[in-house]
Design a protein around this motif. Sequence first.
Motif, PDB file in Angstrom:
ATOM      1  N   HIS A  80       0.797  -1.225   0.000  1.00 47.45           N
ATOM      2  CA  HIS A  80       0.000   0.000   0.000  1.00 47.45           C
ATOM      3  C   HIS A  80       0.830   1.276   0.000  1.00 47.45           C
ATOM      4  O   HIS A  80       0.284   2.371   0.029  1.00 47.45           O
ATOM      5  CB  HIS A  80      -0.961   0.008   1.194  1.00 47.45           C
ATOM      6  CG  HIS A  80      -2.163  -0.833   0.954  1.00 47.45           C
ATOM      7  ND1 HIS A  80      -2.155  -2.196   1.155  1.00 47.45           N
ATOM      8  CD2 HIS A  80      -3.403  -0.522   0.490  1.00 47.45           C
ATOM      9  CE1 HIS A  80      -3.336  -2.678   0.847  1.00 47.45           C
ATOM     10  NE2 HIS A  80      -4.116  -1.692   0.436  1.00 47.45           N
ATOM     11  N   LYS A  81       2.164   1.106  -0.002  1.00 42.93           N
ATOM     12  CA  LYS A  81       2.988   2.312  -0.025  1.00 42.93           C
ATOM     13  C   LYS A  81       2.905   2.931  -1.414  1.00 42.93           C
ATOM     14  O   LYS A  81       3.189   2.273  -2.410  1.00 42.93           O
ATOM     15  CB  LYS A  81       4.449   1.941   0.273  1.00 42.93           C
ATOM     16  CG  LYS A  81       4.766   1.930   1.742  1.00 42.93           C
ATOM     17  CD  LYS A  81       6.224   1.665   1.982  1.00 42.93           C
ATOM     18  CE  LYS A  81       6.434   1.266   3.421  1.00 42.93           C
ATOM     19  NZ  LYS A  81       7.334   0.140   3.589  1.00 42.93           N
ATOM     20  N   ASP A  82       2.526   4.198  -1.468  1.00 40.46           N
ATOM     21  CA  ASP A  82       2.447   4.841  -2.770  1.00 40.46           C
ATOM     22  C   ASP A  82       3.522   5.924  -2.906  1.00 40.46           C
ATOM     23  O   ASP A  82       4.351   6.121  -2.007  1.00 40.46           O
ATOM     24  CB  ASP A  82       1.042   5.399  -3.020  1.00 40.46           C
ATOM     25  CG  ASP A  82       0.676   6.484  -2.032  1.00 40.46           C
ATOM     26  OD1 ASP A  82       1.551   6.901  -1.248  1.00 40.46           O
ATOM     27  OD2 ASP A  82      -0.487   6.920  -2.029  1.00 40.46           O
ATOM     28  N   THR A  83       3.481   6.614  -4.027  1.00 34.71           N
ATOM     29  CA  THR A  83       4.479   7.639  -4.322  1.00 34.71           C
ATOM     30  C   THR A  83       4.584   8.679  -3.192  1.00 34.71           C
ATOM     31  O   THR A  83       5.678   9.092  -2.817  1.00 34.71           O
ATOM     32  CB  THR A  83       4.113   8.354  -5.640  1.00 34.71           C
ATOM     33  OG1 THR A  83       4.051   7.374  -6.671  1.00 34.71           O
ATOM     34  CG2 THR A  83       5.147   9.393  -6.007  1.00 34.71           C
ATOM     35  N   VAL A  84       3.424   9.055  -2.656  1.00 37.92           N
ATOM     36  CA  VAL A  84       3.423  10.100  -1.627  1.00 37.92           C
ATOM     37  C   VAL A  84       4.133   9.623  -0.358  1.00 37.92           C
ATOM     38  O   VAL A  84       4.921  10.350   0.239  1.00 37.92           O
ATOM     39  CB  VAL A  84       1.980  10.556  -1.326  1.00 37.92           C
ATOM     40  CG1 VAL A  84       1.970  11.569  -0.197  1.00 37.92           C
ATOM     41  CG2 VAL A  84       1.348  11.135  -2.571  1.00 37.92           C
ATOM     42  N   ASP A  85       3.873   8.377   0.050  1.00 34.99           N
ATOM     43  CA  ASP A  85       4.544   7.834   1.232  1.00 34.99           C
ATOM     44  C   ASP A  85       6.049   7.813   1.022  1.00 34.99           C
ATOM     45  O   ASP A  85       6.821   8.236   1.899  1.00 34.99           O
ATOM     46  CB  ASP A  85       4.059   6.402   1.509  1.00 34.99           C
ATOM     47  CG  ASP A  85       2.565   6.360   1.774  1.00 34.99           C
ATOM     48  OD1 ASP A  85       2.078   7.237   2.506  1.00 34.99           O
ATOM     49  OD2 ASP A  85       1.884   5.466   1.221  1.00 34.99           O
ATOM     50  N   TYR A  86       6.461   7.309  -0.131  1.00 36.62           N
ATOM     51  CA  TYR A  86       7.893   7.263  -0.436  1.00 36.62           C
ATOM     52  C   TYR A  86       8.489   8.671  -0.422  1.00 36.62           C
ATOM     53  O   TYR A  86       9.531   8.910   0.179  1.00 36.62           O
ATOM     54  CB  TYR A  86       8.128   6.603  -1.805  1.00 36.62           C
ATOM     55  CG  TYR A  86       8.302   5.111  -1.723  1.00 36.62           C
ATOM     56  CD1 TYR A  86       9.544   4.571  -1.395  1.00 36.62           C
ATOM     57  CD2 TYR A  86       7.239   4.245  -1.964  1.00 36.62           C
ATOM     58  CE1 TYR A  86       9.714   3.198  -1.320  1.00 36.62           C
ATOM     59  CE2 TYR A  86       7.403   2.870  -1.880  1.00 36.62           C
ATOM     60  CZ  TYR A  86       8.636   2.349  -1.556  1.00 36.62           C
ATOM     61  OH  TYR A  86       8.817   0.995  -1.461  1.00 36.62           O
ATOM     62  N   THR A  87       7.787   9.603  -1.088  1.00 38.83           N
ATOM     63  CA  THR A  87       8.305  10.967  -1.181  1.00 38.83           C
ATOM     64  C   THR A  87       8.500  11.580   0.206  1.00 38.83           C
ATOM     65  O   THR A  87       9.519  12.203   0.485  1.00 38.83           O
ATOM     66  CB  THR A  87       7.332  11.832  -2.002  1.00 38.83           C
ATOM     67  OG1 THR A  87       7.127  11.205  -3.253  1.00 38.83           O
ATOM     68  CG2 THR A  87       7.897  13.220  -2.211  1.00 38.83           C
ATOM     69  N   THR A  88       7.502  11.367   1.070  1.00 39.38           N
ATOM     70  CA  THR A  88       7.581  11.929   2.418  1.00 39.38           C
ATOM     71  C   THR A  88       8.843  11.426   3.128  1.00 39.38           C
ATOM     72  O   THR A  88       9.583  12.201   3.734  1.00 39.38           O
ATOM     73  CB  THR A  88       6.342  11.533   3.234  1.00 39.38           C
ATOM     74  OG1 THR A  88       5.180  11.837   2.475  1.00 39.38           O
ATOM     75  CG2 THR A  88       6.292  12.257   4.558  1.00 39.38           C
ATOM     76  N   PHE A  89       9.081  10.124   3.029  1.00 35.35           N
ATOM     77  CA  PHE A  89      10.214   9.564   3.756  1.00 35.35           C
ATOM     78  C   PHE A  89      11.551   9.877   3.065  1.00 35.35           C
ATOM     79  O   PHE A  89      12.568  10.064   3.733  1.00 35.35           O
ATOM     80  CB  PHE A  89      10.027   8.055   3.942  1.00 35.35           C
ATOM     81  CG  PHE A  89      10.935   7.490   4.996  1.00 35.35           C
ATOM     82  CD1 PHE A  89      11.090   8.126   6.217  1.00 35.35           C
ATOM     83  CD2 PHE A  89      11.659   6.328   4.754  1.00 35.35           C
ATOM     84  CE1 PHE A  89      11.936   7.613   7.192  1.00 35.35           C
ATOM     85  CE2 PHE A  89      12.509   5.805   5.723  1.00 35.35           C
ATOM     86  CZ  PHE A  89      12.649   6.454   6.944  1.00 35.35           C
ATOM     87  N   ILE A  90      11.537   9.962   1.734  1.00 36.75           N
ATOM     88  CA  ILE A  90      12.757  10.330   0.997  1.00 36.75           C
ATOM     89  C   ILE A  90      13.216  11.723   1.430  1.00 36.75           C
ATOM     90  O   ILE A  90      14.385  11.953   1.725  1.00 36.75           O
ATOM     91  CB  ILE A  90      12.505  10.304  -0.530  1.00 36.75           C
ATOM     92  CG1 ILE A  90      12.466   8.860  -1.028  1.00 36.75           C
ATOM     93  CG2 ILE A  90      13.591  11.078  -1.289  1.00 36.75           C
ATOM     94  CD1 ILE A  90      12.029   8.705  -2.475  1.00 36.75           C
ATOM     95  N   LYS A  91      12.269  12.638   1.531  1.00 34.68           N
ATOM     96  CA  LYS A  91      12.622  13.988   1.941  1.00 34.68           C
ATOM     97  C   LYS A  91      13.171  13.986   3.366  1.00 34.68           C
ATOM     98  O   LYS A  91      14.159  14.664   3.675  1.00 34.68           O
ATOM     99  CB  LYS A  91      11.392  14.894   1.871  1.00 34.68           C
ATOM    100  CG  LYS A  91      11.763  16.328   2.103  1.00 34.68           C
ATOM    101  CD  LYS A  91      10.596  17.201   2.427  1.00 34.68           C
ATOM    102  CE  LYS A  91      11.124  18.546   2.904  1.00 34.68           C
ATOM    103  NZ  LYS A  91      10.084  19.334   3.554  1.00 34.68           N
ATOM    104  N   CYS A  92      12.530  13.201   4.232  1.00 37.92           N
ATOM    105  CA  CYS A  92      12.966  13.118   5.621  1.00 37.92           C
ATOM    106  C   CYS A  92      14.406  12.619   5.701  1.00 37.92           C
ATOM    107  O   CYS A  92      15.256  13.220   6.367  1.00 37.92           O
ATOM    108  CB  CYS A  92      12.027  12.194   6.386  1.00 37.92           C
ATOM    109  SG  CYS A  92      12.426  12.022   8.120  1.00 37.92           S
ATOM    110  N   LEU A  93      14.718  11.548   5.004  1.00 41.23           N
ATOM    111  CA  LEU A  93      16.074  10.980   5.011  1.00 41.23           C
ATOM    112  C   LEU A  93      17.086  11.996   4.495  1.00 41.23           C
ATOM    113  O   LEU A  93      18.167  12.176   5.072  1.00 41.23           O
ATOM    114  CB  LEU A  93      16.121   9.725   4.136  1.00 41.23           C
ATOM    115  CG  LEU A  93      15.512   8.459   4.730  1.00 41.23           C
ATOM    116  CD1 LEU A  93      15.398   7.372   3.662  1.00 41.23           C
ATOM    117  CD2 LEU A  93      16.341   7.951   5.904  1.00 41.23           C
ATOM    118  N   SER A  94      16.712  12.665   3.410  1.00 39.27           N
ATOM    119  CA  SER A  94      17.631  13.620   2.804  1.00 39.27           C
ATOM    120  C   SER A  94      17.930  14.774   3.763  1.00 39.27           C
ATOM    121  O   SER A  94      19.073  15.165   3.952  1.00 39.27           O
ATOM    122  CB  SER A  94      17.022  14.122   1.502  1.00 39.27           C
ATOM    123  OG  SER A  94      17.714  15.231   1.026  1.00 39.27           O
TER     124      SER A  94
END
Length: 634
Positions: A80-94
């Motif tokens: 159920h992980k979609d683009t928005v979930d990934y984007t949120t966490f990608i930004k957090c990691l960065s």
Amino acid sequence: MKWKMLLSASSLSQHFRSLLRSCSVTSSLHPGKQLHAAATVSGLLSFPNYFLLNALLHLYASCSSLPYAHYLFDQIPQSHKDTVDYTTFIKCLSRQGYPQKALNLFAEMRQRGLSIDGVSMVCVLNACARLGDVKVGEQCHAGVVKIGLLKCVRVCNALMDMYVKCGGLVGEVKKVFDEMEDPSVVSWTVVLEGVVKWEGVENGRVLFDRMPERNEVAWTVMLVGYVGNGLTKEAFMLLQQMVFSCGFGLNYVTLSSVLSACAQSGDVSMGRWVHGYGLKMMGWDMDVMVGTSLVDMYAKCGRIDAALAVFNNTSRRNVVTWNAILGGLAMHGKGKAVVDMFPCMVEEVKPDAMTFMALLSACSHSGLVEKGLQFFKELESVYGIRPEIEHYGCMVDLLGRAGQLEEAEAVVRKMPIPPNEFVLGSLIGSCYTHGKLQLGERIMTELVHMDPLNTEYHILLSNMYVLSGKVDEANSFRQILKKRGIKKVPGMSSIYVDGKLHQFSAGDKSHSQTAEIYIMLNDMIRRLRFSGYVPNTSSQVLFGCSGRDDCTEEALEEVEQVLFSHSEKLALSFGLISTVSGSPLYIFKNLRICQDCHSAMKIASDIYNREIVVRDRYRFHSFKQGSCSCSDYW
DNA sequence: GGCTCCCGTT
């Protein structure tokens, strides 16, 4: 009935999401956590609610709480992980300092066939910028073109920013900018930063004046450009315009950016102004980053007492603030103060890897070998920090400086990470100081492999040959250097007088007051000699004299002349004639202060009754009444 | 329906 319950659950969920959003916007972690708990208790999270989970993930990401964000990301089922979930966490990691992990996650997202939109592209470009990875950045550029995202202003801005941060490909930046239909103030600001950074602050100013609109960020970029280049007067003029004519307030990001530039360039006058502004606006309850930047600024400008005063008065301190003050004290050779303060730190915050760099370098600069060994032992066993290559470097430095070369080499041989040129460079430096020629030769062989173009080590070893009477070896070394065309980084010294930075290189005659400076210099040398100063020509015989191979009396005289016109001495002479008698002098040198200048400064501090503070590449030397704060222990 | 760009502490 069931339908009604579902309806109320859905409106409740919407309610939660809107509350969570306001917590995200204001980075309010605590209320957000309470909402999280309430949502759990109410049962809203007991059946899959992916929008709510994303809102929670976003909350923790916005509050820079990486562990919670990670937990939430894992809570969302893979399917159920979609683009928005990934984007949120990608930004957090960065943003939290893991740009490589962010890129890895992006790769995973693509592998799973999820679509890429403008927002995710912005976050990925941001990670590339932080990582300095232009290769991946260029691939993203191709992707941007392919997906047709070039019409999206924010994507273009992120793309240009990536080129600015990855080595300043200003040509690429301008190409993207010129193609934009309707660049925003952010687009202009990104280009401005690129120009200031890579084409000089004067060119930046031309662009700044041409901008159709300027926000606080553009003003900050321009200010930092001026401060970073030692143009204090211009910076003050710009600041006046910004605050009084245009009515901008200075936020905490602007304040810490400017302070960081002050710390780098040694501009305490601007730093003090920012301090005053911060106190007036926020009192001592100022932002933790601003407080930390202040501590660092005062320490790096040579005002360690002011740094301590700020540190003691700040109500908000974190591990970075502690590291700044401990690192500052270490640079000033106050190893005992560092050792004494550390237990207080442990009571307040958890020390990290950087703390131990400060601790170990403090011990190293103050010759506290036993204490350093103890810290190194506790690093892993007590504080659970895995030693990094920098920690091993500190240990090699600590033991090497203290003359324990065998122990230092043992550290190098036993370390689980292969040593880099800094570790070996430190070791070869100690070989020089303690005259260990054989070990020096061995280390040199390894260093040449790692860093064949480095001059510093070649010169060190060649100097060692001379000192041990092996003139032939020294000469052959010199030939190698000449043949390869390896050039020494030129030594530069600078000093602020009346809000202007004056820079000197060795033998410099470009200053408008050159005549007066050299009259002062000659007079100073005369008085220094009279007080017992003997030019230290020993290490200069080799590379000082412009390529001469003989060591005749004339050659020696030439060597002396070179010594006398070292950049430190020129800056000192200029400082002496252009400041009020008795006031302290602050000099900044880009390389390590040389032995001869060190002895000269000691005597000069006595005969002119001045405190002379010299910041070199590694530490501070505070000369007062004939002695130096480093106690001659470098 | 939500995730986004420029200046930011050791």
